[in-house]
Motif scaffolding. Structure first.
Motif, PDB file in Angstrom:
ATOM      1  N   GLU A 159      -3.993 -49.485  10.770  1.00  0.00           N
ATOM      2  CA  GLU A 159      -5.276 -49.172  10.126  1.00  0.00           C
ATOM      3  C   GLU A 159      -6.161 -48.443  11.136  1.00  0.00           C
ATOM      4  OE1 GLU A 159      -9.253 -51.355   8.260  1.00  0.00           O
ATOM      5  OE2 GLU A 159      -7.403 -52.520   8.482  1.00  0.00           O
ATOM      6  N   HIS A 161      -9.748 -45.737  11.027  1.00  0.00           N
ATOM      7  CA  HIS A 161     -10.717 -44.918  10.296  1.00  0.00           C
ATOM      8  C   HIS A 161     -12.033 -44.904  11.073  1.00  0.00           C
ATOM      9  CE1 HIS A 161     -12.105 -48.904   9.032  1.00  0.00           C
ATOM     10  NE2 HIS A 161     -10.896 -49.141   8.527  1.00  0.00           N
ATOM     11  N   CYS A 184      -5.026 -46.597   5.527  1.00  0.00           N
ATOM     12  CA  CYS A 184      -6.424 -46.877   5.137  1.00  0.00           C
ATOM     13  C   CYS A 184      -7.391 -45.918   5.847  1.00  0.00           C
ATOM     14  CB  CYS A 184      -6.823 -48.309   5.481  1.00  0.00           C
ATOM     15  SG  CYS A 184      -6.217 -49.515   4.349  1.00  0.00           S
ATOM     16  N   PRO A 185      -7.079 -44.625   5.911  1.00  0.00           N
ATOM     17  CA  PRO A 185      -7.935 -43.722   6.679  1.00  0.00           C
ATOM     18  C   PRO A 185      -9.324 -43.535   6.070  1.00  0.00           C
ATOM     19  CG  PRO A 185      -6.326 -42.459   5.440  1.00  0.00           C
ATOM     20  CD  PRO A 185      -5.949 -43.903   5.286  1.00  0.00           C
ATOM     21  N   LEU A 186      -9.486 -43.953   4.820  1.00  0.00           N
ATOM     22  CA  LEU A 186     -10.795 -43.858   4.153  1.00  0.00           C
ATOM     23  C   LEU A 186     -11.423 -45.241   3.984  1.00  0.00           C
ATOM     24  CD1 LEU A 186      -9.812 -41.159   1.492  1.00  0.00           C
ATOM     25  CD2 LEU A 186     -10.762 -40.830   3.783  1.00  0.00           C
ATOM     26  N   ALA A 212     -14.518 -37.974   6.892  1.00  0.00           N
ATOM     27  CA  ALA A 212     -13.831 -39.084   7.554  1.00  0.00           C
ATOM     28  C   ALA A 212     -12.377 -38.745   7.864  1.00  0.00           C
ATOM     29  CB  ALA A 212     -13.893 -40.335   6.672  1.00  0.00           C
ATOM     30  N   LEU A 213     -11.730 -38.053   6.941  1.00  0.00           N
ATOM     31  CA  LEU A 213     -10.330 -37.677   7.133  1.00  0.00           C
ATOM     32  C   LEU A 213     -10.194 -36.624   8.237  1.00  0.00           C
ATOM     33  CD1 LEU A 213      -7.658 -38.521   5.943  1.00  0.00           C
ATOM     34  CD2 LEU A 213      -7.986 -36.836   4.114  1.00  0.00           C
ATOM     35  N   LEU A 216     -10.335 -37.959  11.768  1.00  0.00           N
ATOM     36  CA  LEU A 216      -9.058 -38.483  12.239  1.00  0.00           C
ATOM     37  C   LEU A 216      -8.113 -37.361  12.652  1.00  0.00           C
ATOM     38  CD1 LEU A 216      -8.233 -41.253   9.590  1.00  0.00           C
ATOM     39  CD2 LEU A 216      -8.640 -41.637  12.019  1.00  0.00           C
ATOM     40  N   ALA A 224      -2.446 -39.014   9.284  1.00  0.00           N
ATOM     41  CA  ALA A 224      -3.116 -39.900   8.320  1.00  0.00           C
ATOM     42  C   ALA A 224      -2.379 -39.856   6.987  1.00  0.00           C
ATOM     43  CB  ALA A 224      -4.568 -39.487   8.135  1.00  0.00           C
ATOM     44  N   PRO A 226      -3.590 -41.026   3.551  1.00  0.00           N
ATOM     45  CA  PRO A 226      -4.446 -41.576   2.500  1.00  0.00           C
ATOM     46  C   PRO A 226      -3.685 -41.770   1.195  1.00  0.00           C
ATOM     47  CG  PRO A 226      -4.915 -39.239   2.847  1.00  0.00           C
ATOM     48  CD  PRO A 226      -3.977 -39.655   3.936  1.00  0.00           C
TER      49      PRO A 226
END
Length: 272
Positions: A159, A161, A184-186, A212-213, A216, A224, A226
């Motif tokens: 996890e 983020h 859980c990148p969001l 947010a993505l 990362l 990532a 998602p």
């Protein structure tokens, strides 16, 4: 799409997570993603969706070498014979003759690490998985696997983020040239309504989730995955690749709380 090179495989930096997707919904989601250009599909035996994913892959008709497929063995199946049974079932359900990456989904308190990785390395040697790796492993566990057992780990999937700090883990992985794959990148949707991320998004004509993505994906050695079942969400996640964050944005994101872990089951390890 950028790729990360690790242990002889080429890992697309943005993939599709499929946890809690089932049946026809899962198949349609994977078909949609492949149609949009996704080439990295992540699943696990515990998700119970390898069959619809396999059906979607077959229907897409893409050359196998263009596709990256990750699956995982559940923490209750880490004895050598159980790993093999799980792997055989996963491969059969996916309808594939090999996967690209096979991960230990969670560590287990009573696992025998040398025996586990001997089995995983045999599967790799047989060409049935192109690479092996781990998920939810702490720095302490990684040190045993990487430095003592010397297993060729292609990634640690954890996890990660904007609301969860993983600096010590990232530093260790970077020092060993092992990618971090962020699930859980969001933050299970929590980023979408964060005022700071929304403000940065407005500045760039993007959503808070895209900000947010991209935060990362701007980090070296980070991929990532998602989860997105709707085509619109899958497109939006791809659109994150075009967002350009500046130093002011990075500073604002650094000020967000970094202690919001979304996934922490009772069998989780003691996080470093």
């Amino acid at each position: 799409m950028e790729h990360l090179q690790t242990q002889g495989i080429s890992l697309p930096r943005l993939g599709l997570g499929t946890f809690r997707m089932q049946g026809d919904v899962c198949r349609a989601a994977v078909e949609s993603a492949l149609g949009l250009g996704y080439r990295h599909i992540d699943t696990a035996e515990m998700y119970g969706n390898e069959e619809p994913i396999g059906a979607a892959i077959t229907a897409a008709g893409l050359p196998r070498k263009e596709l990256h497929v990750t699956t995982k063995v559940w923490h209750e199946n880490l004895a050598p014979d159980a790993i093999r049974r799980s792997f055989d079932t996963s491969l059969k359900n996916l309808g594939l003759d090999h996967v690209d990456l096979y991960l230990v989904h969670w560590p287990s308190k009573n696992m025998n690490l040398p025996a586990m990785f001997e089995t995983l390395m045999k599967l790799k040697g047989e060409g049935r998985t192109r690479a092996i790796g781990v998920a939810n492993f702490t720095v302490a566990l990684l040190k045993t696997v990487v430095e003592e057992i010397k297993a060729p780990i292609a990634c640690n999937q954890v996890e990660y983020h904007v609301m969860l700090d993983q600096t010590p883990l990232r530093k260790y992985l970077a020092a060993k040239s092992i990618p971090l794959v962020a699930y859980c990148p969001l933050a299970q949707g929590k980023v979408a309504s964060d005022p700071t991320l929304m403000a940065i998004g407005r500045k760039h004509g993007a959503s808070a989730a895209q900000v947010a993505l991209k935060w990362l994906l701007d980090q070296d050695g980070v991929a990532a995955i998602p989860k997105a079942s709707r085509t619109e969400s899958q497109k939006a996640n791809l659109g994150a690749l075009n967002v350009g964050l500046d130093d002011e944005d990075i500073k604002a994101i650094a000020g967000l709380p970094k202690d919001r872990r979304c996934v922490n089951p009772g069998f989780a390890p003691a996080w470093d």
